[in-house]
Design a protein around this motif. Structure first.
Motif, PDB file in Angstrom:
ATOM      1  N   ARG A  14       0.694  -1.108   0.067  1.00 30.10           N
ATOM      2  CA  ARG A  14      -0.072  -0.069   0.151  1.00 30.10           C
ATOM      3  C   ARG A  14       0.934   1.170  -0.031  1.00 30.10           C
ATOM      4  O   ARG A  14       1.799   1.337   0.802  1.00 30.10           O
ATOM      5  N   ILE A  15       0.701   2.207  -0.971  1.00 29.14           N
ATOM      6  CA  ILE A  15       1.352   3.284  -1.022  1.00 29.14           C
ATOM      7  C   ILE A  15       0.543   4.692  -1.104  1.00 29.14           C
ATOM      8  O   ILE A  15      -0.439   4.523  -1.797  1.00 29.14           O
ATOM      9  N   ASP A  16       0.953   5.560  -0.235  1.00 29.27           N
ATOM     10  CA  ASP A  16       0.038   6.952  -0.246  1.00 29.27           C
ATOM     11  C   ASP A  16       1.095   7.833  -1.076  1.00 29.27           C
ATOM     12  O   ASP A  16       2.491   7.940  -0.986  1.00 29.27           O
ATOM     13  N   LEU A  17       0.637   8.530  -1.994  1.00 33.21           N
ATOM     14  CA  LEU A  17       1.352   9.413  -3.025  1.00 33.21           C
ATOM     15  C   LEU A  17       0.629  10.586  -3.449  1.00 33.21           C
ATOM     16  O   LEU A  17      -0.605  10.527  -3.383  1.00 33.21           O
ATOM     17  N   HIS A  18       1.430  11.388  -4.187  1.00 33.75           N
ATOM     18  CA  HIS A  18       0.776  12.321  -5.275  1.00 33.75           C
ATOM     19  C   HIS A  18       1.387  12.128  -6.592  1.00 33.75           C
ATOM     20  O   HIS A  18       2.582  11.699  -6.800  1.00 33.75           O
ATOM     21  N   ALA A  19       0.475  12.456  -7.662  1.00 36.41           N
ATOM     22  CA  ALA A  19       0.651  12.460  -8.836  1.00 36.41           C
ATOM     23  C   ALA A  19       1.130  13.961  -9.103  1.00 36.41           C
ATOM     24  O   ALA A  19       0.270  14.543  -9.161  1.00 36.41           O
ATOM     25  N   PHE A  20       2.443  14.204  -9.118  1.00 34.37           N
ATOM     26  CA  PHE A  20       3.087  15.706  -9.327  1.00 34.37           C
ATOM     27  C   PHE A  20       3.243  15.983 -10.794  1.00 34.37           C
ATOM     28  O   PHE A  20       3.607  15.176 -11.638  1.00 34.37           O
ATOM     29  N   ARG A  21       2.903  17.381 -11.276  1.00 33.00           N
ATOM     30  CA  ARG A  21       3.602  17.918 -12.440  1.00 33.00           C
ATOM     31  C   ARG A  21       5.073  17.970 -12.082  1.00 33.00           C
ATOM     32  O   ARG A  21       5.460  18.583 -10.722  1.00 33.00           O
ATOM     33  N   PRO A  22       6.026  17.506 -12.681  1.00 33.33           N
ATOM     34  CA  PRO A  22       7.248  17.660 -12.789  1.00 33.33           C
ATOM     35  C   PRO A  22       8.029  18.834 -12.220  1.00 33.33           C
ATOM     36  O   PRO A  22       8.793  18.895 -11.326  1.00 33.33           O
ATOM     37  N   ALA A  23       7.368  19.832 -13.069  1.00 31.80           N
ATOM     38  CA  ALA A  23       8.265  21.223 -12.383  1.00 31.80           C
ATOM     39  C   ALA A  23       7.952  21.396 -10.943  1.00 31.80           C
ATOM     40  O   ALA A  23       8.965  21.970 -10.305  1.00 31.80           O
ATOM     41  N   LEU A  24       6.607  21.099 -10.590  1.00 32.75           N
ATOM     42  CA  LEU A  24       6.384  21.244  -9.012  1.00 32.75           C
ATOM     43  C   LEU A  24       7.360  20.686  -8.122  1.00 32.75           C
ATOM     44  O   LEU A  24       8.005  21.066  -7.196  1.00 32.75           O
ATOM     45  N   VAL A  25       7.297  19.419  -8.407  1.00 30.04           N
ATOM     46  CA  VAL A  25       8.052  18.649  -7.524  1.00 30.04           C
ATOM     47  C   VAL A  25       9.614  18.895  -7.411  1.00 30.04           C
ATOM     48  O   VAL A  25      10.243  18.846  -6.709  1.00 30.04           O
ATOM     49  N   PHE A  26      10.100  19.075  -8.761  1.00 28.88           N
ATOM     50  CA  PHE A  26      11.654  19.636  -8.769  1.00 28.88           C
ATOM     51  C   PHE A  26      11.865  20.683  -8.056  1.00 28.88           C
ATOM     52  O   PHE A  26      13.016  20.875  -7.632  1.00 28.88           O
ATOM     53  N   ALA A  27      10.754  21.662  -8.122  1.00 25.52           N
ATOM     54  CA  ALA A  27      11.237  23.027  -7.390  1.00 25.52           C
ATOM     55  C   ALA A  27      11.118  22.770  -5.975  1.00 25.52           C
ATOM     56  O   ALA A  27      11.930  23.553  -5.298  1.00 25.52           O
ATOM     57  N   ILE A  28      10.345  21.920  -5.363  1.00 26.20           N
ATOM     58  CA  ILE A  28      10.227  21.533  -4.165  1.00 26.20           C
ATOM     59  C   ILE A  28      11.479  20.870  -3.591  1.00 26.20           C
ATOM     60  O   ILE A  28      12.066  21.275  -2.719  1.00 26.20           O
TER      61      ILE A  28
END
Length: 265
Positions: free
Chosen positions: A235-249
């Motif tokens: 079981r995995i909790d996750l977010h499907a991110f736009r790459p630009a956002l997760v790379f900025a974080i």
């Protein structure tokens, strides 16, 4: 590991089928699974070649061979072509190894480390076959040397399936890169050992909150099944991110961590 795995009194259902070296059916597995060949139905390609040289097969009772884990398309094709040339219809190949998904779809540099194949989606559900080549690093660097598939490999295969499915199910706007799966919690259960035989992974997504412009909150569950039985669950909790956002974080956190880690002046 559960009590089931270490103390089960369940008999081996295959014992009545193949009890000696005269077995007419063999699973061909990779050299990394050579310890599994203590079971008469398992053989590596090199063991099979040696056996057939010593005791050529008989066309009246042909030997049926099927690919298990650790054998990829190229090795299977080479082996079956060689045996066809040498023994004709006395050796009958059946089936084929799964076709691995593209390595970039599961964020791998090396093709050998892709662990899922024949993958497809149906709505919010997804599935694949375990696709293990002999040289994957999780087999080369595993020290247990037993008959089963390492649990860490099953976890990694489940993560790869979720990663692949995110980009298949949630499509970005035209001209944008695929969504990027980022886990933030996980849980693993193991009920039975998995052996180097065909293994099926099935999964589902559940939305855990409202979608935002740049991310979708999700929960995924993946079940690993073999020979009609559930072997493990992830079981995995996750977010499907736009790459630009997760790379900025990521970049922002890296900068702040470096500032906190800097030695005091």
């Amino acid at each position: 590991m559960t009590d089931d795995q270490t103390h089960s009194s369940e008999p081996n259902g295959d014992e009545s089928l193949h009890q000696d070296d005269d077995s007419l059916h063999q699973w061909v597995v990779g050299e990394s699974f050579q310890h599994a060949s203590v079971q008469p139905d398992f053989t590596t390609a090199s063991q099979l070649r040696d056996r057939l040289r010593r005791r050529p097969p008989d066309q009246d009772t042909p030997l049926h061979i099927r690919p298990g884990l650790g054998v990829d398309d190229t090795e299977w094709s080479d082996l079956t072509s060689e045996l066809l040339k040498a023994y004709g219809a006395a050796v009958l190949p059946e089936g084929r190894p799964p076709t691995a998904v593209p390595r970039h779809s599961v964020l791998k540099h090396s093709r050998d480390n892709v662990l899922i194949g024949d993958a497809h989606v149906e709505g919010d559900a997804f599935q694949a076959q375990l696709a293990v080549v002999n040289d994957t690093e999780m087999l080369r660097d595993h020290t247990a040397d037993q008959q089963h598939v390492p649990g860490m490999l099953l976890i990694e295969a489940s993560i790869q399936l979720v990663t692949w499915a995110v980009s298949e199910i949630w499509l970005p706007p035209v001209g944008h890169p695929p969504y990027y799966a980022v886990m933030h919690a996980s849980a693993f259960e193991f009920n039975r050992f998995v052996f180097p035989l065909p293994t099926h992974l099935t999964g589902t997504f559940t939305r855990t909150g409202p979608a935002e412009d740049d991310k979708i909150p999700l929960s995924a569950e993946v079940r690993v099944q073999q020979a009609g039985q559930d072997c493990s669950r992830v079981r995995i909790d996750l977010h499907a991110f736009r790459p630009a956002l997760v790379f900025a974080i990521e970049d922002g956190q890296a900068r702040r961590t470096l500032l906190r880690a800097a030695p005091a002046v």
